[in-house]
Motif scaffolding. Sequence first.
Motif, PDB file in Angstrom:
ATOM      1  N   LEU A 191      -5.650   7.694  -4.293  1.00 28.64           N
ATOM      2  CA  LEU A 191      -7.066   7.475  -3.999  1.00 28.64           C
ATOM      3  C   LEU A 191      -7.322   6.047  -3.519  1.00 28.64           C
ATOM      4  O   LEU A 191      -8.199   5.819  -2.677  1.00 28.64           O
ATOM      5  CB  LEU A 191      -7.901   7.788  -5.242  1.00 28.64           C
ATOM      6  N   TYR A 192      -6.540   5.107  -4.022  1.00 29.04           N
ATOM      7  CA  TYR A 192      -6.653   3.726  -3.537  1.00 29.04           C
ATOM      8  C   TYR A 192      -6.225   3.635  -2.075  1.00 29.04           C
ATOM      9  O   TYR A 192      -6.906   3.003  -1.256  1.00 29.04           O
ATOM     10  CB  TYR A 192      -5.796   2.810  -4.414  1.00 29.04           C
ATOM     11  N   TYR A 193      -5.129   4.269  -1.724  1.00 24.49           N
ATOM     12  CA  TYR A 193      -4.686   4.246  -0.330  1.00 24.49           C
ATOM     13  C   TYR A 193      -5.666   4.981   0.577  1.00 24.49           C
ATOM     14  O   TYR A 193      -5.863   4.598   1.735  1.00 24.49           O
ATOM     15  CB  TYR A 193      -3.287   4.846  -0.206  1.00 24.49           C
ATOM     16  N   ASP A 194      -6.291   6.038   0.057  1.00 27.08           N
ATOM     17  CA  ASP A 194      -7.336   6.717   0.841  1.00 27.08           C
ATOM     18  C   ASP A 194      -8.468   5.742   1.162  1.00 27.08           C
ATOM     19  O   ASP A 194      -9.020   5.739   2.263  1.00 27.08           O
ATOM     20  CB  ASP A 194      -7.887   7.915   0.070  1.00 27.08           C
ATOM     21  N   MET A 195      -8.840   4.896   0.179  1.00 32.95           N
ATOM     22  CA  MET A 195      -9.882   3.902   0.415  1.00 32.95           C
ATOM     23  C   MET A 195      -9.461   2.916   1.498  1.00 32.95           C
ATOM     24  O   MET A 195     -10.241   2.568   2.386  1.00 32.95           O
ATOM     25  CB  MET A 195     -10.186   3.144  -0.878  1.00 32.95           C
ATOM     26  N   LYS A 196      -8.206   2.470   1.454  1.00 27.59           N
ATOM     27  CA  LYS A 196      -7.725   1.516   2.454  1.00 27.59           C
ATOM     28  C   LYS A 196      -7.733   2.134   3.854  1.00 27.59           C
ATOM     29  O   LYS A 196      -8.078   1.466   4.828  1.00 27.59           O
ATOM     30  CB  LYS A 196      -6.317   1.033   2.085  1.00 27.59           C
ATOM     31  N   LYS A 197      -7.388   3.417   3.928  1.00 32.31           N
ATOM     32  CA  LYS A 197      -7.437   4.102   5.236  1.00 32.31           C
ATOM     33  C   LYS A 197      -8.868   4.176   5.743  1.00 32.31           C
ATOM     34  O   LYS A 197      -9.123   3.997   6.938  1.00 32.31           O
ATOM     35  CB  LYS A 197      -6.843   5.510   5.114  1.00 32.31           C
ATOM     36  N   ARG A 198      -9.822   4.444   4.852  1.00 30.72           N
ATOM     37  CA  ARG A 198     -11.230   4.470   5.270  1.00 30.72           C
ATOM     38  C   ARG A 198     -11.662   3.106   5.806  1.00 30.72           C
ATOM     39  O   ARG A 198     -12.556   3.015   6.639  1.00 30.72           O
ATOM     40  CB  ARG A 198     -12.131   4.858   4.091  1.00 30.72           C
ATOM     41  N   ASN A 199     -11.030   2.062   5.310  1.00 25.92           N
ATOM     42  CA  ASN A 199     -11.376   0.702   5.729  1.00 25.92           C
ATOM     43  C   ASN A 199     -10.529   0.203   6.891  1.00 25.92           C
ATOM     44  O   ASN A 199     -10.544  -0.986   7.205  1.00 25.92           O
ATOM     45  CB  ASN A 199     -11.241  -0.256   4.539  1.00 25.92           C
ATOM     46  N   GLY A 200      -9.790   1.113   7.550  1.00 26.04           N
ATOM     47  CA  GLY A 200      -9.132   0.761   8.800  1.00 26.04           C
ATOM     48  C   GLY A 200      -7.649   0.498   8.749  1.00 26.04           C
ATOM     49  O   GLY A 200      -7.047   0.202   9.786  1.00 26.04           O
ATOM     50  N   TYR A 201      -7.027   0.598   7.587  1.00 20.14           N
ATOM     51  CA  TYR A 201      -5.589   0.380   7.505  1.00 20.14           C
ATOM     52  C   TYR A 201      -4.838   1.665   7.875  1.00 20.14           C
ATOM     53  O   TYR A 201      -5.259   2.764   7.510  1.00 20.14           O
ATOM     54  CB  TYR A 201      -5.182  -0.046   6.096  1.00 20.14           C
ATOM     55  N   SER A 202      -3.715   1.509   8.574  1.00 20.85           N
ATOM     56  CA  SER A 202      -2.896   2.662   8.940  1.00 20.85           C
ATOM     57  C   SER A 202      -1.863   2.936   7.857  1.00 20.85           C
ATOM     58  O   SER A 202      -1.624   2.114   6.967  1.00 20.85           O
ATOM     59  CB  SER A 202      -2.169   2.390  10.267  1.00 20.85           C
ATOM     60  N   GLU A 203      -1.220   4.108   7.934  1.00 23.38           N
ATOM     61  CA  GLU A 203      -0.162   4.453   6.986  1.00 23.38           C
ATOM     62  C   GLU A 203       0.956   3.411   7.025  1.00 23.38           C
ATOM     63  O   GLU A 203       1.493   3.011   5.989  1.00 23.38           O
ATOM     64  CB  GLU A 203       0.412   5.840   7.319  1.00 23.38           C
ATOM     65  N   THR A 204       1.302   2.950   8.228  1.00 24.72           N
ATOM     66  CA  THR A 204       2.378   1.968   8.374  1.00 24.72           C
ATOM     67  C   THR A 204       2.005   0.651   7.710  1.00 24.72           C
ATOM     68  O   THR A 204       2.815   0.034   6.999  1.00 24.72           O
ATOM     69  CB  THR A 204       2.684   1.727   9.863  1.00 24.72           C
ATOM     70  N   GLU A 205       0.782   0.202   7.920  1.00 24.00           N
ATOM     71  CA  GLU A 205       0.332  -1.059   7.329  1.00 24.00           C
ATOM     72  C   GLU A 205       0.307  -0.974   5.809  1.00 24.00           C
ATOM     73  O   GLU A 205       0.718  -1.912   5.116  1.00 24.00           O
ATOM     74  CB  GLU A 205      -1.055  -1.411   7.868  1.00 24.00           C
ATOM     75  N   ILE A 206      -0.139   0.163   5.280  1.00 26.28           N
ATOM     76  CA  ILE A 206      -0.171   0.354   3.829  1.00 26.28           C
ATOM     77  C   ILE A 206       1.244   0.335   3.265  1.00 26.28           C
ATOM     78  O   ILE A 206       1.517  -0.297   2.236  1.00 26.28           O
ATOM     79  CB  ILE A 206      -0.892   1.671   3.486  1.00 26.28           C
ATOM     80  N   ALA A 207       2.179   1.023   3.957  1.00 26.40           N
ATOM     81  CA  ALA A 207       3.563   1.071   3.480  1.00 26.40           C
ATOM     82  C   ALA A 207       4.200  -0.310   3.507  1.00 26.40           C
ATOM     83  O   ALA A 207       4.939  -0.683   2.580  1.00 26.40           O
ATOM     84  CB  ALA A 207       4.372   2.040   4.338  1.00 26.40           C
ATOM     85  N   LYS A 208       3.925  -1.095   4.551  1.00 24.55           N
ATOM     86  CA  LYS A 208       4.495  -2.441   4.643  1.00 24.55           C
ATOM     87  C   LYS A 208       3.999  -3.325   3.505  1.00 24.55           C
ATOM     88  O   LYS A 208       4.764  -4.085   2.899  1.00 24.55           O
ATOM     89  CB  LYS A 208       4.125  -3.075   5.989  1.00 24.55           C
TER      90      LYS A 208
END
Length: 254
Positions: A191-208
């Motif tokens: 759910l935290y990563y879902d929030m980051k995606k809503r705020n413009g982060y991509s899957e790659t950026e989150i993984a990095k």
Amino acid sequence: MTSDNDPTSKPVSGKDRLFAEQDRAISDFDFGESTARVFDDMLDRSIPQYGELQRMIGELAGEFATPGSRVYDLGCSTGLTLKSLDRTVDPGATLVGVDYSPAMLDKARDNLSGPHQSGRLRLEHADLNDGILIENASVVVLNLTLQFVRPVNRESLLRSVVDGLNPGGVLILVEKVLGSDALLNRLWIKLYYDMKKRNGYSETEIAKKREALENVLIPYRPDENIKILARSGLDNVDMFFKWYNFAGFLGVKA
């Protein structure tokens, strides 16, 4: 990663350039100039309810800060929390910001030029892993800071903070936390990563970012945070904020 001077590289948009700078800063774990430039935007995109958290920290500090005392922000970065404290704590209290990054302190100095020039604010350079001397404190804030202190050093740091708190003083701690079991922990992270995606982060950026912060940002469970605060000498400890895998704690010295 291709160089900006490489003619074969694709054009980089403003948003992508911002994320690229964030990726470089976090992957190298360097809170230097490149991180300081984008740090406030990173916090706003990455920390849930960050504006409300700042309001709550200021509100709580305002209840306990006393004239003639010091109000510390340990790991003050660019000074956003100090801004909240400047608005809410007793005007007779001195604000002290501490950070180990000179670039962050420079940004904080710019962001808080008024209270800094007036003498209400002091900014100090220190690494919390080496300990800290706290004196005459009515409030000490550790806002998303303790999680970056090596676990072996955390309890001694907290004991030194409590030793420097005046009777009736408080420690305000905000941390990323682990779930109470593996299933819930995975859910909070999703759910935290879902929030980051809503705020413009991509899957790659989150993984990095996740890979870069592994073994550097080391969170505890909420109950572990409460226990370490109590062991450090705080008499009344409670949780004042919880959002999935983020939590805020308040401890009062009797």
